[in-house]
Design a protein around this motif. Structure first.
Motif, short mmCIF file in Angstrom:
data_model
loop_
_atom_site.label_atom_id
_atom_site.label_comp_id
_atom_site.label_asym_id
_atom_site.label_seq_id
_atom_site.Cartn_x
_atom_site.Cartn_y
_atom_site.Cartn_z
N GLY A 18 0.83 -1.20 0.00
CA GLY A 18 0.00 0.00 0.00
C GLY A 18 0.86 1.25 0.00
O GLY A 18 1.84 1.34 -0.74
N THR A 19 0.50 2.19 0.84
CA THR A 19 1.29 3.43 0.97
C THR A 19 1.97 3.49 2.35
O THR A 19 2.30 4.57 2.84
CB THR A 19 0.41 4.67 0.76
OG1 THR A 19 -0.68 4.64 1.69
CG2 THR A 19 -0.13 4.72 -0.66
N ARG A 20 2.19 2.31 2.95
CA ARG A 20 2.77 2.29 4.30
C ARG A 20 4.20 2.84 4.31
O ARG A 20 4.60 3.49 5.28
CB ARG A 20 2.74 0.87 4.86
CG ARG A 20 1.35 0.40 5.24
CD ARG A 20 1.38 -1.03 5.77
NE ARG A 20 2.20 -1.12 6.96
CZ ARG A 20 2.88 -2.21 7.30
NH1 ARG A 20 2.86 -3.28 6.51
NH2 ARG A 20 3.60 -2.24 8.41
N LEU A 21 4.96 2.58 3.26
CA LEU A 21 6.32 3.12 3.22
C LEU A 21 6.29 4.65 3.29
O LEU A 21 7.05 5.26 4.04
CB LEU A 21 7.05 2.67 1.96
CG LEU A 21 8.43 3.29 1.74
CD1 LEU A 21 9.40 2.87 2.84
CD2 LEU A 21 8.98 2.92 0.36
N GLU A 22 5.41 5.24 2.50
CA GLU A 22 5.31 6.70 2.47
C GLU A 22 4.86 7.25 3.83
O GLU A 22 5.34 8.31 4.28
CB GLU A 22 4.35 7.14 1.37
CG GLU A 22 4.88 6.94 -0.05
CD GLU A 22 4.86 5.48 -0.51
OE1 GLU A 22 5.57 5.17 -1.49
OE2 GLU A 22 4.15 4.65 0.10
N GLU A 23 3.94 6.54 4.48
CA GLU A 23 3.48 6.99 5.80
C GLU A 23 4.60 6.93 6.83
O GLU A 23 4.77 7.84 7.64
CB GLU A 23 2.29 6.11 6.23
CG GLU A 23 1.05 6.33 5.36
CD GLU A 23 0.06 5.17 5.44
OE1 GLU A 23 0.21 4.30 6.35
OE2 GLU A 23 -0.87 5.13 4.62
N ILE A 24 5.38 5.85 6.78
CA ILE A 24 6.52 5.71 7.70
C ILE A 24 7.55 6.79 7.43
O ILE A 24 8.06 7.44 8.36
CB ILE A 24 7.14 4.31 7.56
CG1 ILE A 24 6.18 3.23 8.10
CG2 ILE A 24 8.50 4.23 8.26
CD1 ILE A 24 6.58 1.82 7.73
N ALA A 25 7.87 6.99 6.16
CA ALA A 25 8.88 8.00 5.80
C ALA A 25 8.45 9.39 6.26
O ALA A 25 9.27 10.17 6.74
CB ALA A 25 9.12 7.98 4.29
N ALA A 26 7.16 9.68 6.13
CA ALA A 26 6.66 11.00 6.55
C ALA A 26 6.83 11.19 8.06
O ALA A 26 7.15 12.29 8.52
CB ALA A 26 5.20 11.16 6.15
N ARG A 27 6.63 10.13 8.81
CA ARG A 27 6.76 10.24 10.27
C ARG A 27 8.18 10.54 10.72
O ARG A 27 8.40 11.16 11.76
CB ARG A 27 6.26 8.95 10.95
CG ARG A 27 4.76 8.83 11.01
CD ARG A 27 4.31 7.77 12.00
NE ARG A 27 4.52 6.41 11.54
CZ ARG A 27 3.66 5.72 10.78
NH1 ARG A 27 2.54 6.29 10.36
NH2 ARG A 27 3.93 4.48 10.43
N TYR A 28 9.15 10.09 9.93
CA TYR A 28 10.55 10.24 10.35
C TYR A 28 11.34 11.20 9.46
O TYR A 28 12.56 11.26 9.57
CB TYR A 28 11.22 8.86 10.39
CG TYR A 28 10.60 7.98 11.44
CD1 TYR A 28 11.01 8.05 12.77
CD2 TYR A 28 9.56 7.13 11.11
CE1 TYR A 28 10.40 7.28 13.74
CE2 TYR A 28 8.94 6.35 12.08
CZ TYR A 28 9.36 6.43 13.39
OH TYR A 28 8.76 5.67 14.36
N GLY A 29 10.65 11.95 8.62
CA GLY A 29 11.34 12.91 7.76
C GLY A 29 12.32 12.26 6.81
O GLY A 29 13.38 12.82 6.53
#
Length: 198
Positions: A18-29
């Protein structure tokens, strides 16, 4: 931290990420560099086996896993898409061109291409399908044509880089510090690494 994301637009498990990678990346800049690659060429060079050549017991287990992961993620999935396998190059070239051009949502584009293949019964080798994915993600649909030459060169380079850094499947996440994570089922581990808790 940067994450190099190696994947194929024909990867069922990349779709199920899904878009989980993008969500994780957004949380950690964290910055993501998208690197579509030739997965069949990669298999041939890293000891992998194309799905069509796998033993029936492995394919039976894969079918069960896909069903379970589709239910777990809530992502609709056709386990035997009408247009799979198909030529991954047009979608890969467009993704590369879009990343170079900027101005849109890369995560939405990549997931849109994967969704077109695995949930919408569309052929991602067709320019019209790829153009629609580009437009839906905020990119110029004309990138299907203008990015062909550069896309082809980068696609080949991505595959070489994948071999060099130890990638052997899709999705595969390589962090800037050398930590590697294979599969959508390792995204929690990737997040723990970024958080410094693993």
């Amino acid at each position: 931290m940067r994450i190099d994301y190696y994947f194929s637009p024909l990867s069922t498990y990349a779709y199920l990420a899904g878009t989980r990678l993008e969500e994780i990346a957004a949380r950690y800049g964290t910055e993501i560099t998208y690197k579509p690659m030739d997965i069949i060429g990669l298999f041939a060079r890293t000891g992998g086996t194309a799905p069509a050549d796998r033993h029936p017991s492995r394919m039976d287990y894969r079918a069960q896993e896909l069903r379970r992961w589709s239910k777990k993620t809530g992502l609709p999935l056709n386990p035997k898409p009408m247009f799979w396998p198909t030529n991954p190059a047009p979608a890969s070239y467009a993704i590369i061109a879009a990343q170079d051009a900027g101005g849109g949502d890369m995560g939405k584009l990549v997931h849109g291409v994967l969704r077109a293949c695995f949930a919408e019964e569309k052929d991602v080798a067709e320019d019209a399908v790829v153009a629609e994915c580009l437009e839906n993600a905020g990119f110029d649909p004309g990138l299907t044509l203008s990015g062909m030459l550069t896309g082809a060169e980068t696609y080949a380079r991505n595959t070489e880089e994948a071999v060099d850094v130890g990638v052997f499947g899709s999705p595969f996440y390589v962090c800037e510090d050398g930590e590697k994570f294979w599969g959508q089922d390792r995204l929690d581990d990737l997040e723990a690494h970024l958080a410094g808790t693993a």
